[in-house]
Design an enzyme around this catalytic site. Structure first.
Site, mmCIF file in Angstrom:
data_model
loop_
_atom_site.group_PDB
_atom_site.id
_atom_site.type_symbol
_atom_site.label_atom_id
_atom_site.label_comp_id
_atom_site.label_asym_id
_atom_site.label_seq_id
_atom_site.Cartn_x
_atom_site.Cartn_y
_atom_site.Cartn_z
ATOM 1 N N ARG A 242 -29.154 -35.925 -91.912
ATOM 2 C CA ARG A 242 -29.700 -34.716 -91.304
ATOM 3 C C ARG A 242 -28.578 -33.862 -90.712
ATOM 4 O O ARG A 242 -27.552 -34.380 -90.308
ATOM 5 C CB ARG A 242 -30.673 -35.137 -90.172
ATOM 6 C CG ARG A 242 -31.697 -34.086 -89.731
ATOM 7 C CD ARG A 242 -32.682 -33.700 -90.816
ATOM 8 N NE ARG A 242 -33.276 -34.784 -91.565
ATOM 9 C CZ ARG A 242 -34.534 -35.209 -91.396
ATOM 10 N NH1 ARG A 242 -35.320 -34.603 -90.522
ATOM 11 N NH2 ARG A 242 -34.995 -36.212 -92.117
ATOM 12 N N HIS B 270 -44.371 -33.631 -87.221
ATOM 13 C CA HIS B 270 -44.788 -32.365 -87.866
ATOM 14 C C HIS B 270 -45.902 -31.649 -87.120
ATOM 15 O O HIS B 270 -46.180 -30.479 -87.379
ATOM 16 C CB HIS B 270 -45.282 -32.627 -89.295
ATOM 17 C CG HIS B 270 -44.382 -33.476 -90.111
ATOM 18 N ND1 HIS B 270 -44.835 -34.437 -90.978
ATOM 19 C CD2 HIS B 270 -43.026 -33.518 -90.188
ATOM 20 C CE1 HIS B 270 -43.803 -35.040 -91.555
ATOM 21 N NE2 HIS B 270 -42.687 -34.508 -91.082
ATOM 22 N N LYS C 131 -35.169 -48.215 -93.374
ATOM 23 C CA LYS C 131 -36.148 -47.380 -94.057
ATOM 24 C C LYS C 131 -35.419 -46.181 -94.642
ATOM 25 O O LYS C 131 -34.741 -45.434 -93.927
ATOM 26 C CB LYS C 131 -37.188 -46.885 -93.058
ATOM 27 C CG LYS C 131 -38.325 -46.131 -93.728
ATOM 28 C CD LYS C 131 -38.660 -44.846 -92.994
ATOM 29 C CE LYS C 131 -39.847 -44.162 -93.626
ATOM 30 N NZ LYS C 131 -39.894 -42.734 -93.354
ATOM 31 N N GLY D 173 -42.453 -39.736 -98.203
ATOM 32 C CA GLY D 173 -42.389 -38.314 -97.872
ATOM 33 C C GLY D 173 -43.737 -37.653 -98.081
ATOM 34 O O GLY D 173 -44.778 -38.308 -97.998
ATOM 35 N N SER E 107 -39.597 -44.985 -98.333
ATOM 36 C CA SER E 107 -40.712 -44.166 -97.879
ATOM 37 C C SER E 107 -41.047 -43.127 -98.931
ATOM 38 O O SER E 107 -40.307 -42.937 -99.899
ATOM 39 C CB SER E 107 -40.355 -43.477 -96.570
ATOM 40 O OG SER E 107 -39.359 -42.527 -96.789
ATOM 41 N N TRP F 38 -34.955 -46.099 -89.276
ATOM 42 C CA TRP F 38 -35.297 -44.997 -90.153
ATOM 43 C C TRP F 38 -33.973 -44.243 -90.379
ATOM 44 O O TRP F 38 -33.509 -43.550 -89.474
ATOM 45 C CB TRP F 38 -36.276 -44.056 -89.464
ATOM 46 C CG TRP F 38 -37.739 -44.275 -89.634
ATOM 47 C CD1 TRP F 38 -38.624 -43.372 -90.157
ATOM 48 C CD2 TRP F 38 -38.544 -45.395 -89.233
ATOM 49 N NE1 TRP F 38 -39.909 -43.880 -90.113
ATOM 50 C CE2 TRP F 38 -39.886 -45.123 -89.567
ATOM 51 C CE3 TRP F 38 -38.246 -46.641 -88.643
ATOM 52 C CZ2 TRP F 38 -40.929 -46.018 -89.307
ATOM 53 C CZ3 TRP F 38 -39.283 -47.529 -88.399
ATOM 54 C CH2 TRP F 38 -40.604 -47.223 -88.739
ATOM 55 N N TYR G 172 -32.050 -41.460 -91.775
ATOM 56 C CA TYR G 172 -32.241 -40.142 -92.374
ATOM 57 C C TYR G 172 -30.976 -39.307 -92.277
ATOM 58 O O TYR G 172 -30.521 -39.007 -91.179
ATOM 59 C CB TYR G 172 -33.331 -39.374 -91.606
ATOM 60 C CG TYR G 172 -34.737 -39.863 -91.783
ATOM 61 C CD1 TYR G 172 -35.094 -40.752 -92.785
ATOM 62 C CD2 TYR G 172 -35.734 -39.402 -90.924
ATOM 63 C CE1 TYR G 172 -36.397 -41.179 -92.931
ATOM 64 C CE2 TYR G 172 -37.050 -39.830 -91.066
ATOM 65 C CZ TYR G 172 -37.375 -40.722 -92.074
ATOM 66 O OH TYR G 172 -38.670 -41.140 -92.212
ATOM 67 N N ASP H 87 -46.592 -41.454 -87.424
ATOM 68 C CA ASP H 87 -45.772 -40.705 -86.466
ATOM 69 C C ASP H 87 -45.668 -39.233 -86.873
ATOM 70 O O ASP H 87 -44.912 -38.467 -86.304
ATOM 71 C CB ASP H 87 -44.367 -41.307 -86.358
ATOM 72 C CG ASP H 87 -43.624 -41.312 -87.691
ATOM 73 O OD1 ASP H 87 -44.240 -41.038 -88.741
ATOM 74 O OD2 ASP H 87 -42.412 -41.592 -87.690
ATOM 75 N N GLY I 23 -47.016 -43.006 -95.753
ATOM 76 C CA GLY I 23 -47.968 -42.480 -94.775
ATOM 77 C C GLY I 23 -48.930 -41.495 -95.382
ATOM 78 O O GLY I 23 -50.037 -41.852 -95.790
ATOM 79 N N ARG I 24 -48.468 -40.243 -95.500
ATOM 80 C CA ARG I 24 -49.358 -39.202 -96.014
ATOM 81 C C ARG I 24 -49.905 -39.542 -97.395
ATOM 82 O O ARG I 24 -51.026 -39.211 -97.718
ATOM 83 C CB ARG I 24 -48.612 -37.858 -96.032
ATOM 84 C CG ARG I 24 -48.471 -37.274 -94.650
ATOM 85 C CD ARG I 24 -47.457 -36.150 -94.617
ATOM 86 N NE ARG I 24 -46.097 -36.675 -94.712
ATOM 87 C CZ ARG I 24 -44.992 -35.920 -94.853
ATOM 88 N NH1 ARG I 24 -45.109 -34.600 -94.950
ATOM 89 N NH2 ARG I 24 -43.810 -36.471 -94.899
#
Lengths: 306, 306, 306, 306, 306
Positions: free
Chosen positions: C172, C49, C204, C250, C248, C168, C170, C44, C276-277
């Site tokens: 923020r 991003h 998550k 990051g 996760s 998820w 987060y 995602d 992910g990344r």
């Protein structure tokens, strides 16, 4: 007492749908003075101002006080919010009609952008056996967009259920403050017309005040002076057209003033009055007494046909 | 102990619809003290404050702790949000009633314009077998318009499903801060009345605090002084009318104070208490002990009829 | 490796409705490591991003890359938004489960008042054969009122359709920035609890970071220091209660750190990871290699029963 | 001309539901160039800019001009808003397909917080026999929350009715202005990906502009330079994945530039172009001429299979 | 008098659905001048400005005045809000058609972010036997997003019920004030096109004013000068395309000007006029006289076929 208002040319009830007609008939001819006038007892101050209004007469804090007063003194109806309608009205059903106020707000935040949110619905009113609903519209508030959309929903439900709609038409907000104030003749005259245009069957107005100093900020011709208090009331009643008009009292005033403004509104073709604190901030006996005087004026002034 | 409150003249249950009556009867007479009083265990601090409240008693972080406590110490009900109701309540269904808190918020952003959004519904409560729903109303918040509209929906669903409505009536926001503060007698007295007017069956109040310094900013007569703590509680209970009142404790106080305010609220005609951190921030044995003392006061003070 | 978490005392699946149970069983036991743990591949970043994340490994710009990786490396599921689910998932249906992320936003505007709007629905997920939905909740954002209302709708649809809900969680927004920041132990611990309270089946979390300098702005006891990274992870996992926890990664970190935090979360009673990344910013062979190492840790650490 | 785009590996139509497939087939193979490419004529400038765009060619003010041009010059479709679709399209139904643009706004207020509201619906498009709907998404606008929620509704209706969704993907708003501007490679590349992720079947992009001065404000690697105009177009087309890409022209440019960018987009694997003012701000004969040149490029460049 | 407008090439009615066609036929050919032109009497000033507009002719305060005038002087229709439609129109049903204005607002707050909220619905119009609805659209207001969404709903209901839609197209708000003002040629030309694009069957425009000083702030070519008043009207009529155009009068002007602008709009291909205060701020006899003069111009200028 001669009455020339346009509302007298033709009975309001004649153009109404059957449900509205049946219910308004009850308020106008079967309860209260009974001569086609309206005498309402409002008990929504607990939400609009908080319990502070009950201190002058501690007995008034118990909602029983107002319900009993409305029933025993013979009112056209008692007006209150959903909580009291559900918890106290059952004991009085049949003895005094109910007007369910469907919106309200506290006075804790400033009212420069006032909006009064619905906390109940026309369907609630139907379920509780109410004979009308009350809606507070804030004329000229910066949030009139939300207000009018909300009022549309209430009005449409009233049309759908045959429920009479009483609009508490109050000028309010930072913009009206700059044009002479919420109590000015200009503001209340506008509110009267607006309520009629939005579909009110009955309009509740505050007493317009003539104040040459602040009236100068109002648009022409209101800023030109030359209007008496009596003129102002007559104009406001006429601005409401075929919508019936009842006048409210606000905070407690002296008795003579109360009776005088009752005469004014009846003379102008209005349909009655709605006095709260002026009535129930008195002890039981004293309250009954002033109610009798008000009713006397209403009975002697006019008689309307259904 | 003599109790003179208006709520005693007439049983609340008498005017309620069958669904509400059946469910409240369970809370008042079949669970908890069982004498018509209410003893609630709230576990919503994890959302309102975050896990920081669990550090004083690490065991309390596991929701099992509160559920087990509520069941074994004999509470009228446990009050929590949807997540715990879905994941933990199934094991306790039948052993302790459930109050589903349908709204909530974190305390991360400032509360000057507080609004507590619904994260579950009355229908969720029905599905989970709850016996009441809880709603947090922020009296006087600048966002009261959204709050009251949301509360209307919850109240109407409660009427539809016969589900008792408990209103956590909390003064909140920048406007009340300017009028004496959220904990003042003025603010809590107003909150009590407001909750009743909005249709609460039970009102949850914080303990009103008398503070001559800040009370000066409140409207008359609250700014005139002369009220004791006991007076204040009595007034607040009375302002809620036929809605039952339970008092909460807030952050942990010393035991004597906790028991004293329990006595005050029962004397004033209140229906019970809802203490969270004051109870479950203690180890198991100590918690059971203080609960026993609280129950003792509730059992000895009054007895109500259904 | 010894695991003491409260989530181990009782299987999550036991309290779930049949639809959720069937779907989570697939993720936990039929795909991925298969021992009751969860290994997710998120794609995602293109919405969160923009395409800039794909430059380090140009092949990753074509969504085929991630779908093929998830299928061939044996993931529990791939998580993506509606567009890719509709245009790419059909070719992989049956070979790897789908988690439909139902909300998202770009990172172009600042996130001081972040809100992630739903761009698809639980019904879309059902139609596409997904086995779970993902929702991004911004703990403590000034717009938490809109966020929680939106999450309520998603959660209720999940209950209606028997669809597992992965939150998820987060921290923020401008308020959390003033209390130690979005990556702090305080913030992530709160997010874990909040997600559980809102009805998440799986939470998550980002890796909590211990930073004595900024932690001083957090509330007690988080501002008191003395917590290790491992402690923090354990606390966060525990705060999620019976909701399963996946951690996760990051932005890309070094391999040892990645594997170490995988061990930490499994030791703490977590259920898995979602990288992910850290995975798809590698070329194909290198990606398969690191996935194998991660799986090895997950397989050797624990084994859960359905 | 060699084309390597990922969109060529597999036909878009293959993964589409029957309704979308039938309608897109009409646009790609039965009208316009007919070789699987797309040539659209947009006439939404009257709402987006007002009638000022019609002064250079007064004949263009009458919507008949554009409809006749689209039909006689053989376009894939004409794209317009509801008013013209209802009042002018009936005469051309069957001779040229219709793309109904469902949202739009004037350019009178500044666009720092731009949002383009729906003024018609997918159901309107179905009723009018349209073969696709167009939606303007403002990537990165501070109001992306409202934008994406609105787009979700349109996308879901498209799925429900089998209607192809064309997303006009425009970076817009104060935040993108600070990161290199709405016309930058970064911004348009992000918009392309975003539109695909949100479920677009076709993405309409503005020509990305390389500007070393302002590109420095974009995130890495866009701020590092080294990209040619041709590179940028190729990247943007690829970012849209399996969503077809059409390039727009903006305000009138010289002919050579127009034809060159047409070649670029086709080479990059794009599907066609959508030129408005560049076409209809010319007199009839001149307009036909340039259209012929554009079509020639489209026909000679590629051929796609259904 | 020669008329060259594009609206003359083809009858509007030809492309309309049966319900709209039947109702517009009534307005164009069965009432009013009867030669395919439109003469409307608006009485919405009571809400838009308040009762102050009625002081110049006190008789006009009673809505009977306008209804009687519309019926006896032979208007195409009378346009008013819901309140008057419900309370006064019943007596005139059949003698003059009704246009129900579905939105409105007071002029108490400033109009820099103007939005006119719906206070009634197309369904109300159907129920009351109206032959068209009126909607006020504020071109270029910062709240155009809400405005256009609201208009979409009204337009869709009009399509659903076969009800003609008349758009009061008024430039308004702080942004248009910076670009030459709400009365400028630029602004009104844009408003005309916008109303057509949004689906208006009839567009109501204010008279565009040429003012070289302020026109300089408008976009090209409006800021270049060289337009006469007659040009401006012709342009505006043409911008509305196949939507019929009626011109309004605004506050009271002298008779010659009123008649002259009537000629201009008819020459430009417009369909008629809508004059309120210019008509009913006169005593009965004088009002009838000026109406006769206006009708004479409308009858002698053009004749349209259904």
């Amino acid at each position: 007492m001669e009455v020339k208002s346009i509302t007298e040319q033709k009975s309001l009830l004649q153009t109404l749908a059957p449900g509205k007609r049946a219910r308004l008939h009850r308020l106008l001819f079967e309860f209260g003075p009974g001569n086609g006038t309206l005498l309402f007892l409002p008990i929504d101050q607990g939400i609009e101002h908080g319990p502070r209004d009950f201190f002058p007469n501690p007995a008034s804090k118990d909602p029983e006080y107002q319900f009993k007063l409305a029933a025993e003194a013979g009112y056209s109806a008692i007006a209150c919010q959903i909580g009291m309608a559900e918890k106290y009205y059952p004991d009085y059903a049949g003895t005094v009609p109910l007007v369910l106020k469907v919106n309200g707000k506290t006075d804790v935040p400033p009212s420069d952008r006032a909006l009064s949110t619905c906390n109940s619905s026309v369907e609630d009113a139907v379920r509780l056996g109410a004979d009308a609903v009350g809606y507070t519209m804030y004329l000229g508030s910066p949030r009139q967009d939300d207000d009018l959309a909300q009022l549309r929903g209430v009005r449409q439900d009233c049309d759908r259920f045959g429920m009479p709609l009483i609009v508490w038409a109050y000028p309010r907000g930072e913009a009206i403050d700059k044009k002479g104030g919420a109590g000015s003749f200009y503001a209340i005259d506008y509110a009267a017309r607006m309520a009629m245009e939005m579909g009110a069957d009955v309009v509740k107005l505050n007493m317009p005040k003539i104040n040459p100093e602040t009236d100068k900020d109002a648009p022409a011709p209101y800023n030109e002076g030359g209007f008496s208090q009596e003129d102002a009331i007559a104009h406001c009643v006429e601005s409401a057209g075929r919508s019936l008009v009842v006048l409210s009292g606000g905070s407690k005033v002296d008795d003579e003033q109360l009776l005088q403004q009752t005469r004014f509104v009846m003379q102008a073709g209005g349909s009655g009055v709605i006095y709260g604190r002026n009535v129930w901030q008195r002890e039981w006996g004293e309250a009954l007494e002033v109610i009798a005087q008000i009713k006397e004026i209403m009975l002697s002034s006019v008689s309307r046909v259904p």
